[in-house]
Each structure stands twice: as structure tokens, then as C-alpha cells.
Write a protein that holds these residues in place. Sequence first.
Motif, PDB file in Angstrom:
ATOM      1  N   MET A  21       0.845  -1.431  -0.140  1.00  0.00           N
ATOM      2  CA  MET A  21      -0.075  -0.105   0.054  1.00  0.00           C
ATOM      3  C   MET A  21       0.750   1.277   0.099  1.00  0.00           C
ATOM      4  O   MET A  21       0.458   2.395  -0.610  1.00  0.00           O
ATOM      5  N   ALA A  22       1.781   1.143   0.795  1.00  0.00           N
ATOM      6  CA  ALA A  22       2.988   2.242   0.627  1.00  0.00           C
ATOM      7  C   ALA A  22       3.814   2.387  -0.308  1.00  0.00           C
ATOM      8  O   ALA A  22       4.408   3.667  -0.710  1.00  0.00           O
ATOM      9  N   GLY A  23       3.702   1.229  -1.235  1.00  0.00           N
ATOM     10  CA  GLY A  23       4.760   1.330  -2.454  1.00  0.00           C
ATOM     11  C   GLY A  23       3.910   1.477  -3.718  1.00  0.00           C
ATOM     12  O   GLY A  23       3.786   2.607  -3.919  1.00  0.00           O
ATOM     13  N   SER A  24       3.878   0.304  -4.343  1.00  0.00           N
ATOM     14  CA  SER A  24       3.515   0.359  -5.674  1.00  0.00           C
ATOM     15  C   SER A  24       1.954   1.038  -5.719  1.00  0.00           C
ATOM     16  O   SER A  24       1.310   1.353  -6.812  1.00  0.00           O
ATOM     17  N   VAL A  25       1.023   0.697  -4.735  1.00  0.00           N
ATOM     18  CA  VAL A  25      -0.583   1.019  -4.806  1.00  0.00           C
ATOM     19  C   VAL A  25      -0.372   2.889  -4.482  1.00  0.00           C
ATOM     20  O   VAL A  25      -0.990   3.300  -5.271  1.00  0.00           O
ATOM     21  N   THR A  26       0.482   3.294  -3.708  1.00  0.00           N
ATOM     22  CA  THR A  26       0.407   4.763  -3.598  1.00  0.00           C
ATOM     23  C   THR A  26       1.210   5.302  -4.887  1.00  0.00           C
ATOM     24  O   THR A  26       0.893   6.409  -5.379  1.00  0.00           O
ATOM     25  N   GLU A  27       2.175   4.849  -5.328  1.00  0.00           N
ATOM     26  CA  GLU A  27       2.557   5.201  -6.529  1.00  0.00           C
ATOM     27  C   GLU A  27       1.510   5.274  -7.799  1.00  0.00           C
ATOM     28  O   GLU A  27       1.806   6.079  -8.606  1.00  0.00           O
ATOM     29  N   LEU A  28       0.943   4.394  -7.910  1.00  0.00           N
ATOM     30  CA  LEU A  28      -0.248   4.276  -8.915  1.00  0.00           C
ATOM     31  C   LEU A  28      -1.264   5.251  -8.598  1.00  0.00           C
ATOM     32  O   LEU A  28      -1.652   5.978  -9.483  1.00  0.00           O
ATOM     33  N   TRP A  29      -1.631   5.303  -7.424  1.00  0.00           N
ATOM     34  CA  TRP A  29      -2.639   6.543  -7.025  1.00  0.00           C
ATOM     35  C   TRP A  29      -2.185   7.576  -7.316  1.00  0.00           C
ATOM     36  O   TRP A  29      -3.141   8.584  -7.761  1.00  0.00           O
ATOM     37  N   GLN A  30      -0.977   7.957  -6.992  1.00  0.00           N
ATOM     38  CA  GLN A  30      -0.465   9.574  -7.564  1.00  0.00           C
ATOM     39  C   GLN A  30      -0.441   9.940  -8.835  1.00  0.00           C
ATOM     40  O   GLN A  30      -0.228  10.963  -9.319  1.00  0.00           O
TER      41      GLN A  30
END
Length: 333
Positions: A21-30
Motif C-alpha cells: 500500500m505504501a509502495g506500488s499502490v501509492t505510486e499508482l494512486w499518485q
Amino acid sequence: MTIQPPHIFNFTQESHYLEIMAGSVTELWQQREEGEFSGVDQVTIRWTAITQQQADKMILLVNGRVESYWKYQELIHDLAQQGYDVYAIDHRGQGVSGRLADDSELGHVEEFDDYVTDLETFFRTVITPKGYRQHFMLAHSMGGTIGSLFLARNPGAIDSAVLSAPMHGINIKNWMRPIASPLARVVEQLQRQPDYAPGQVPYYPKPFVDNPLCQSEVRYHWFRDLYEKMPELKIGGPSARWVWQGIAAAKQSIALATQITSPVLLLQASDDTIIDNQAHYRFCQAMQDADKPCELKVIHGARHELLFESDKYRQPVLAAAINHFRKAEIENG
């Protein structure tokens, strides 16, 4: 295209949840796109999209009561990983869309049909101009009611749909069923302005222990923490008007099921205490009686929020959804 067996899908795992969640999920969400449009009665409806280069297929995500697309970051990530563009709106009166009552935590709506009209406006003005070859829908809970009515009113718009624990009926105690809607109407008439239905209260974070939503502690705490970080997302109980409007809309979704032409996969949580599971059988039977494809799949042991459940329930749910969409991709060429 070969349909992948469920066990090789690479969905988010609870064992690495916070890291992902702090990595690839947040990167995509941004990288998300956000916008807004004027819904019925000029209410501001906010939307988001995660798009990828050269994607020719998209999923319309329709969330449930009290939810926001902000809550669905993990799911949007998992769907995008499978090659889909993903679009979602926040319904009127909740999430980051415009509120409908002075009490910002009251779950209220004037006409349930307004939810459907807003979704149609979004599909027509934002999604359709993109020119996707295939359009899919994944709708949860109240979103399943909205999605069902959308499908009935717009045959051919969606190539294939998955309904997750759809609200085709509300779980009401047997003795209350005959009087629930009339009582809510009477209570509404006695209220000077929109207010909570009897027994309903503003938002409060129910403890994880014995919660009726899901059995994934890490996912449960994540979305509760999200609502504390973004208090504007908080929605409590429904208004008296929402109750009788919701009951009527659930019945209408079954009555109009015969008009749905899209293949439907209905995913039911066996341990659901939020909605009426028996209504799912009436919905599917209505479609089947009209020679329309509706498959009902029971996820044994799961609670209402199938898309936020423990991995042992959520993994087969997502695999079934993706396989359902891919079947339509193959059949439609």
C-alpha cells in the motif's frame, strides 16, 4: 487469449499489505486523474480514473453506501495490474462528492434514481468519448443496486458485469419487513429536515472484533485510518428517506432484471448480515427466466465486503471477476 487459472493471478497479499500500500499502490494512486461534473440538481459529482497507454478495455467501479473511491486504491491497483483502465465516481451525498444535508455525516438521497442518472452522465460524458473497445462493470453493495438499474436502462452499454454482494434487498428482521418502508415514510414526514432513520447515528469506527464487514484486520484498519486522515469521507447511518428509497430501488432492480442483456456474475457472501442474500436468487432467476445469462457464485465463510475480505475469500472473488470479464473479451473478439 487463454483464460488464466485463478491461482496464478498476482493480487495484493495481506502478508505484505502495508508495504504494498505504501509502495506500488501509492505510486499508482499518485498518477490518477480526477475530475468533476454536475449531477442531478447541480450536485457536484467527483470522479477518478487510472489509465494506461494502449488499454482498450475499462472497468467502471461502482462503490457502495458510505464509501469513496479513495477506499478502493488497492482494488484499483489490482485491476490495473490486469491491464484494465479503471474509472470510479463518488455518489452524491458521500465521499468527496457534494453533500445533500446540513449534517455532512447523514447518508441521504432525495431520489435513489439520481444515483443512476449521475452514473449515466459519467459514462456518457467521460467514458464513452474515450473510445474503449470493451466496457466492464464491477459494482458493490448499494453500487450493485445502482449498477443493476444502469444495466437495465442501458442495454448494450456494458459488455459484462460483476455484482459484489449487491443490495437487491436489505437485511431486515422478518417482523419488520412489512412495516419498514411505511415506517420510514412516516418518520420522514415527522422530521423538519432530513435526519437519521430510527436507530441510526453519525459515523463512528466500529471495532474490528465482531464487525459485520470483513475478516481482514489489516484491510479493515487501513480504511478506518483513511477515514480519520480524511474526515470529509465519513458517513454515518442513513436518513429515513434513504431507507424507503433504498428498499424501493432494491425491489425495482429485481423487477427490471429481465431488461439486462449483459452477462452478470453475482458474487454472494454466505455470512452477509448487511443485505438480503435471498434477493440474489430472485434477481438471477428473473434474468434466467428471460434467457439472460446470470451466474450466482457463493463465497462460503465471507462477510459483506468481499473486495476487502481476507485473502482466502478476496483472491477467488477477484479471480472470478477477472475470468468473467475475460470470457466476454474472448466471446466478443
